[in-house]
Scaffold this motif. Sequence first.
Motif, PDB file in Angstrom:
ATOM      1  N   ARG A 144      10.513  -0.865  19.654  1.00 41.43           N
ATOM      2  CA  ARG A 144       9.365  -1.682  19.276  1.00 41.43           C
ATOM      3  C   ARG A 144       9.749  -3.141  19.105  1.00 41.43           C
ATOM      4  N   ALA A 166       3.415  -5.577   9.951  1.00 43.21           N
ATOM      5  CA  ALA A 166       4.569  -4.857   9.410  1.00 43.21           C
ATOM      6  C   ALA A 166       5.724  -4.830  10.412  1.00 43.21           C
ATOM      7  N   ALA A 167       5.390  -4.597  11.698  1.00 43.48           N
ATOM      8  CA  ALA A 167       6.433  -4.559  12.726  1.00 43.48           C
ATOM      9  C   ALA A 167       7.089  -5.921  12.885  1.00 43.48           C
ATOM     10  N   LEU A 205      -4.348  -0.449  17.816  1.00 51.09           N
ATOM     11  CA  LEU A 205      -3.388  -0.774  16.761  1.00 51.09           C
ATOM     12  C   LEU A 205      -4.034  -1.768  15.806  1.00 51.09           C
ATOM     13  N   ASP A 206      -3.943  -1.509  14.514  1.00 49.32           N
ATOM     14  CA  ASP A 206      -4.557  -2.455  13.579  1.00 49.32           C
ATOM     15  C   ASP A 206      -3.595  -3.594  13.273  1.00 49.32           C
ATOM     16  N   THR A 251      -0.502  -2.977  11.062  1.00 49.38           N
ATOM     17  CA  THR A 251       0.668  -2.367  11.719  1.00 49.38           C
ATOM     18  C   THR A 251       1.479  -3.424  12.456  1.00 49.38           C
TER      19      THR A 251
END
Length: 453
Positions: free
Chosen positions: A276, A312-313, A305-306, A309
């Motif tokens: 990722r 955070a990534a 994908l919100d 998310t």
Amino acid sequence: MVSNIAGGRPPQHGVEPGTQLGALEAYAAQAHGYLSAGGDQLTQLAGLLRPAVLESWLRSVRGGVDPLDPLDGRGLRGADLQRYREAHPIATLMPLIDKLLVQDTARTGLIVVVADQFGRVLSVHGNPDQVGAAAEIGLRAGDDLSERRIGTNAVGLVVRTGRAAWIHGPEHFLHRMHQITGAAAPVHDPDGRLVGVLMIAGGVRVAQPEILALVKAAATAAEMDLLLAAMRSTRHGSPGGQALDAPTSGRLGLEVLGLGQPQLSVAGDRVPLSQRHAEILLLLTEHLEGLGADHLALLLDDTDLDNGTIRAAVSRLRSVVGPTVFGSRPYRLRVHIATDVEALRAALDSGDVDAALRLYAGPVLPRSTAPGIIDIRDELRVRLRTAVLSSGDSGVLRRWTAGAEGRDDAAAWAAYRATVDRDSPLYAQIEAKIRVLDRRLGADATWMQRSGS
């Protein structure tokens, strides 16, 4: 022991330039006789050539290089060469190279060759007569001096080994280069990556220890110039106006080609990345204008994908690469990240299919299902395959069909067959492979592949 046709002992291993040249020439000439005989006679080469030269010759034989290869028109020329040369990192070093090498050697009848990290000649310097004579044997701006293309030569050996080298007369694999001697040295960037090669070439005068020392000194000075430029850049901060933190003060590199784990290199140190994180970094290198959270989400996943998310990534990625590598709103790189995708594109843009194949360790992040990554992966594979099929180069086609992606490529096998003499055993082997593909995939399918349908 091999008979000593020059008298005395064979040239010793590790011999310095300028010593025992007569014997070296005689033994190398004898080696060419064994090379012409081929077969079991190749075992005789070991007693006649310096170890580094012997290893290079054997690689050249395995690579299918023809010692009688004539000079052809292939190479990067005109505006394409000019653009490539001006964009290359070596361009910033040319005033220094001119001062340290070109100005003095031009007056002595020698020439200076400046090549890139793949062995492609960027420029040739010297008096016009000498430059013209060099062009007649293949030392021309835009020509490929890599070992894979023309066999043993000083530039190609440096590209292959990363170490300074000298090649004298008949030690060259190609007969047309037997009248020259070359002394070459590598130029590395601050992270240790090869960025270019400097070579002094000419007659027997080049086979002196002082010439090799001179070209090595010039290469070292060029490396110091690159290091000072990198230090100045770090001191002045990133393009966004903030000084980079210590973990990211060196040049950044991203490796995403092939089956191995993605890697980030920071000032020469390699850091493994999750898939990722590699996807996000690669997408940011592809979109220097920046990506909003919604756009990045779509490129990473075709489901919804919100933004939480994504945030955070990205936050976890910052903990790996440092807080100043990219900004937010939109997410945008503040420093340059050199990628193997970028290097592969540069090789394709320059028309250097051989170099592109060397760089292509495999598909881009092959396990990724991110739509943006799939687009990059497909684009590169199609571009590379198209370049391979249109090259008409048997060596390039042989390496492509030997790899995972070309193994069942009927069009590539057909193109490879077209480069081979009908009477050779290799032609029969290729023909048999095409028949196997016809049986396995169906004759209609392989015909459509070969015809591009």
